[in-house]
Design a protein around this motif. Sequence first.
Motif, PDB file in Angstrom:
ATOM      1  N   LEU A 147       0.834  -1.200   0.000  1.00 48.05           N
ATOM      2  CA  LEU A 147       0.000   0.000   0.000  1.00 48.05           C
ATOM      3  C   LEU A 147       0.866   1.246   0.000  1.00 48.05           C
ATOM      4  N   PHE A 148       1.893   1.175   0.865  1.00 47.65           N
ATOM      5  CA  PHE A 148       2.796   2.307   1.005  1.00 47.65           C
ATOM      6  C   PHE A 148       3.496   2.623  -0.319  1.00 47.65           C
ATOM      7  N   LEU A 170       1.180   4.086  -2.811  1.00 47.87           N
ATOM      8  CA  LEU A 170       0.939   5.498  -2.524  1.00 47.87           C
ATOM      9  C   LEU A 170       2.075   6.373  -3.044  1.00 47.87           C
ATOM     10  N   VAL A 171       3.292   5.923  -2.736  1.00 45.15           N
ATOM     11  CA  VAL A 171       4.464   6.683  -3.155  1.00 45.15           C
ATOM     12  C   VAL A 171       4.512   6.778  -4.672  1.00 45.15           C
ATOM     13  N   PHE A 214       1.782   8.918  -6.038  1.00 49.63           N
ATOM     14  CA  PHE A 214       2.086  10.326  -5.824  1.00 49.63           C
ATOM     15  C   PHE A 214       3.091  10.849  -6.856  1.00 49.63           C
ATOM     16  N   ILE A 267       1.552  11.428 -10.168  1.00 52.30           N
ATOM     17  CA  ILE A 267       0.790  12.678 -10.208  1.00 52.30           C
ATOM     18  C   ILE A 267       1.750  13.840 -10.466  1.00 52.30           C
ATOM     19  N   GLN A 268       2.890  13.806  -9.775  1.00 51.44           N
ATOM     20  CA  GLN A 268       3.913  14.834  -9.962  1.00 51.44           C
ATOM     21  C   GLN A 268       4.328  14.958 -11.415  1.00 51.44           C
ATOM     22  N   LYS A 307       2.483  17.053 -14.455  1.00 46.27           N
ATOM     23  CA  LYS A 307       2.394  18.508 -14.581  1.00 46.27           C
ATOM     24  C   LYS A 307       3.434  18.969 -15.586  1.00 46.27           C
ATOM     25  N   PHE A 367       5.159  22.634 -17.475  1.00 47.39           N
ATOM     26  CA  PHE A 367       5.324  24.064 -17.187  1.00 47.39           C
ATOM     27  C   PHE A 367       6.255  24.752 -18.178  1.00 47.39           C
ATOM     28  N   VAL A 403       1.475  26.691 -16.107  1.00 48.30           N
ATOM     29  CA  VAL A 403       1.534  25.348 -15.545  1.00 48.30           C
ATOM     30  C   VAL A 403       0.259  24.611 -15.957  1.00 48.30           C
ATOM     31  N   ASN A 420      -1.791  20.987 -15.379  1.00 46.46           N
ATOM     32  CA  ASN A 420      -1.906  19.734 -14.653  1.00 46.46           C
ATOM     33  C   ASN A 420      -2.620  18.737 -15.562  1.00 46.46           C
ATOM     34  N   ARG A 444      -6.345  21.227 -15.347  1.00 44.90           N
ATOM     35  CA  ARG A 444      -6.296  22.624 -14.919  1.00 44.90           C
ATOM     36  C   ARG A 444      -5.057  23.305 -15.494  1.00 44.90           C
ATOM     37  N   PHE A 496       7.163  18.772 -15.437  1.00 44.18           N
ATOM     38  CA  PHE A 496       7.611  19.408 -14.203  1.00 44.18           C
ATOM     39  C   PHE A 496       8.034  18.323 -13.226  1.00 44.18           C
ATOM     40  N   LYS A 515       9.972  17.683  -9.585  1.00 45.34           N
ATOM     41  CA  LYS A 515      10.535  18.378  -8.432  1.00 45.34           C
ATOM     42  C   LYS A 515      11.410  17.421  -7.650  1.00 45.34           C
TER      43      LYS A 515
END
Lengths: 297, 184
Positions: B7-8, B11-12, B15, B18-19, B22, B24, B51, B53, B58, B182, B184
Amino acid sequence: MKKILFTLLLFFVFCLQAWAQEDDLLSLLDDDDEETTEYVTASFKANRVINLHSVENTAAGVLDIKIGHRFGTLNGGFYELFGLDQASIRIGGDYGITNQLMIGLGRSSFEKTYDGFIKYKFLRQSKGKRNMPISAAFLATTAIQTLRWQNPDRDNLFSSRLYHTFQLIAGSKINEQISLQLSPTLVHRNLVATNEEENDVYALGVSGRIKLTKRVALNAEYIYVLPDQIAPEFQNSFSIGFDIETGGHVFQLHFSNSTSMIEKGYIAETVGDWGDGGIHFGFNVSRVFTIQKPKIK
Amino acid sequence: MKRFALLFSLLVFGFTSIQAQKYFTRDGKVTFSSDTPIEKIEAHNQKATCVLNAADGRMEFAILIKAFQFEKALMQEHFNENYMESGTYPKATFKGQISNIEAIDFSKDGNYEVTVAGDMTIHGVTQAVSTTGNILVKDGKLSADATFETKPGDYDIKIPAVVRKNIAEIVQVTVAVDLAPFNK
């Protein structure tokens, strides 16, 4: 059990972080945004306050044709139609070599004087990455008076006709409405009339503007000449007037006790006295022409 | 325990994906032109920030008004001083949404027609706007462009009677941005 909690906690932390970023996409960039420097523009509407040079420069590739006019003094009364019967004129042109370096030439009817100048703006007021509270420029001018020699029999030197002025201009646009400026000045005259008068005249100009509407501003300037340098009949120059902007023109309408529109004249040879109506109505008209179009980069 | 680890990591990974979704730019191009029989006015801005998404469609823009460059220096000064009042309103922004974002496959090259709607803020006034544009996906990067019309009057930008014939009532705006992923 602890591990479950830990995982859940991590989950929430990630969610929160994701949420925070979701809120405003542009703020994503802000963190590592290389901050930019924003230069302050339009501290004054023209590159002259009234007679004094302002911290503004003519933009690169732009020719600014200037016609300056000073009528006679108001105390001439109705007979002289309050000075309108007489006029002193300067016709000139300023050109921007770069956005910070400009030159200009002019010819004044007062004492048939030619003048040329070079002005370099070495400091630009800015905020952001580079924070600079003032703009500053250096001005050097030379004037050549071409009246016939008063004593042609004497041994007259051409250098006697020359006048040089060096001026530091430091100004700040305090806010959208108010700009203030100081102009420490040295006027050098190669020849003066009497022993009592100094060849070098030190003076300090103080000037400012208040923007009244988008297109009209109120300007004033005062030039303090340090004592015991010029003949006692000469006054300090004070001028006040409006800048009115209409498309490509700037009209400057003002009252001044100076007749001359060049440094050696209005700083060291102002005769009018505000106290007894020795005031000239006058105007400067400025029209700009784009000679060389800037490259869009 | 294993389940939690799974699960962990999910999630990572979820995430990070999702990053990566994006995109830009900081040097997008925005051009506007006003065309009247008397005068053609054109200005270019090459410093638009954008930017996108890709996950939810958006899209946000921020444009520094002072970065618009004109052919005539005086025009540029008047634009900032008298019309846009860039000292008070330094930026124009757009916050919007690509309505058909699910139609775009960001993982493979292709050209997509999109519709964008949102709020545009110019001169401190916000208006709802919408326009169509294109998004080109190539090698994991995006090129987006759009052309639309806007009225200075809608944003409380007053044009005095003397120059009313020189400035068009409807101004054409062109936006072109090259967006990079994008990370990070």
